[in-house]
Design a protein around this motif. Structure first.
Motif, short mmCIF file in Angstrom:
data_model
loop_
_atom_site.label_atom_id
_atom_site.label_comp_id
_atom_site.label_asym_id
_atom_site.label_seq_id
_atom_site.Cartn_x
_atom_site.Cartn_y
_atom_site.Cartn_z
N MET A 37 -22.28 38.88 3.09
CA MET A 37 -22.26 37.47 2.68
C MET A 37 -21.73 36.55 3.78
SD MET A 37 -18.93 36.69 0.28
CE MET A 37 -18.98 34.95 0.70
N TRP A 38 -20.90 37.11 4.69
CA TRP A 38 -20.28 36.29 5.72
C TRP A 38 -21.16 36.10 6.94
CZ3 TRP A 38 -16.42 33.87 3.69
CH2 TRP A 38 -15.60 34.49 2.74
N ARG A 39 -22.28 36.80 7.01
CA ARG A 39 -23.08 36.80 8.23
C ARG A 39 -23.46 35.39 8.71
NH1 ARG A 39 -27.26 41.04 7.33
NH2 ARG A 39 -25.41 42.34 7.21
N LEU A 185 -29.96 39.03 2.97
CA LEU A 185 -28.68 39.36 2.36
C LEU A 185 -28.87 39.85 0.93
CD1 LEU A 185 -26.35 36.50 3.66
CD2 LEU A 185 -27.09 38.61 4.78
N LEU A 186 -29.77 39.19 0.19
CA LEU A 186 -30.08 39.64 -1.17
C LEU A 186 -30.56 41.08 -1.17
CD1 LEU A 186 -31.91 36.81 -3.18
CD2 LEU A 186 -29.89 38.12 -3.88
N ALA A 187 -31.38 41.42 -0.20
CA ALA A 187 -31.89 42.80 -0.13
C ALA A 187 -30.74 43.78 0.06
CB ALA A 187 -32.90 42.92 1.01
N GLU A 188 -29.75 43.40 0.86
CA GLU A 188 -28.59 44.29 1.06
C GLU A 188 -27.75 44.39 -0.21
OE1 GLU A 188 -26.35 44.18 4.65
OE2 GLU A 188 -27.96 43.19 5.78
N TYR A 189 -27.58 43.27 -0.93
CA TYR A 189 -26.83 43.32 -2.18
C TYR A 189 -27.53 44.24 -3.17
CZ TYR A 189 -24.92 38.90 -0.32
OH TYR A 189 -24.36 37.94 0.47
N ARG A 190 -28.85 44.13 -3.26
CA ARG A 190 -29.60 44.95 -4.21
C ARG A 190 -29.46 46.44 -3.88
NH1 ARG A 190 -34.24 40.67 -3.51
NH2 ARG A 190 -33.91 39.33 -5.33
#
Length: 286
Positions: A37-39, A185-190
């Motif tokens: 999220m901080w990227r 980022l959404l892809a990483e959260y998923r």
């Protein structure tokens, strides 16, 4: 993007990344996100600071504890103090959003000698929230009570469609749409929240808040964090609509500044430039 590294603390593997040069600055994410999220904020912050982003235990690529006591904020905080010490930083600035902010607050109470400044994003104190749980707060933040239900009830329901549940969480705490979140980022959260072990650990996080952390915070009600502190919150977030967020911190942070940022609970995703600017203004003035 910096390379993922790992550190073992208390037999828990903590995933982290390092960027930049300067005084040490640790950024901690919240539910249901990861250090990713901080990227969008790191490039600006890394111009003046050595920036560490880490996955809390139970989240992202860090270890997924199997028991409730292992997910207390006290142990999450100890992870990060140990991580920073292993990197040669006995003192550092700490910034947290959501669960990361609760971890940061506990860190400032348990390890005041390590914390140069504290920034909490879009939370009110854990003890305050649980002690003053009104119907309106419970409706807006129902997930605190749902995720804390006994295992495996919430895990089973969430596990049938993790994307549907956790994306609803991203949209449910004040003004947000999925387009506010970077697609990568959404892809990483998923990827993270589809793991049954991650789902269980996140539920244990909320169980621990009620069963363990609440008592820790009640025991510290007569204590105030004395380092410079910044309270940031989403102008249109659920907490800002229901409470005077800075006022809930007034007797817990003795050297406090505060500011509202455009957006809801996830204002760092919605307004990354404004968030980074607010952090830089606060931190560089110290």
């Amino acid at each position: 993007m910096s390379q993922t590294q790992h550190n073992t603390t208390d037999n828990k593997l903590i995933a982290y990344e390092v960027a930049g040069n300067g005084p040490p600055l640790l950024l901690l994410h919240g539910f249901p996100q990861t250090r990713a999220m901080w990227r969008p904020l790191v490039p600006k912050l890394a111009k003046r600071f050595t920036v560490m982003t880490a996955d809390l235990r139970g989240y992202g690529q860090s270890s997924k504890p199997a028991t409730i006591p292992e997910m207390s904020f006290r142990l999450m905080a100890q992870d990060m103090v140990s991580l920073m010490a292993s990197l040669g930083f006995d003192q550092f600035h700490i910034v947290g959003h959501d669960r990361g902010a609760r971890t940061a607050h506990r860190m400032a109470l348990d390890h005041p000698e390590s914390i140069k400044s504290l920034t909490v994003m879009d939370i009110v104190p854990t003890e305050y929230l649980l002690t003053h749980m009104t119907t309106e707060i419970a409706k807006a933040y129902y997930h605190w009570l749902f995720l804390a239900q006994p295992e495996p009830f919430p895990e089973t329901l969430i596990g049938h469609d993790p994307d549907s549940y956790f994306e609803r969480c991203l949209l449910g705490f004040g003004k947000a749409s999925l387009t506010d979140f970077d697609a990568d980022l959404l892809a990483e959260y998923r990827t993270a929240w589809r793991s049954p072990d991650c789902i269980r650990a996140m539920c244990h996080d909320y169980r621990a808040a009620i069963e363990i952390d609440w008592a820790h915070d009640r025991a510290d009600l007569n204590r105030s964090v004395t380092c410079p502190a910044l309270v940031l919150y989403g102008k249109d977030g659920a907490m800002a609509n229901l409470l005077d967020v800075p006022a809930t911190w007034a007797d817990r942070l003795s050297n406090m500044q505060h500011a509202a940022i455009e957006g809801g609970h996830f204002f760092p995703d919605q307004s990354p430039k404004a968030t980074a600017d607010a952090l830089m203004k606060f931190l560089t003035a110290l």
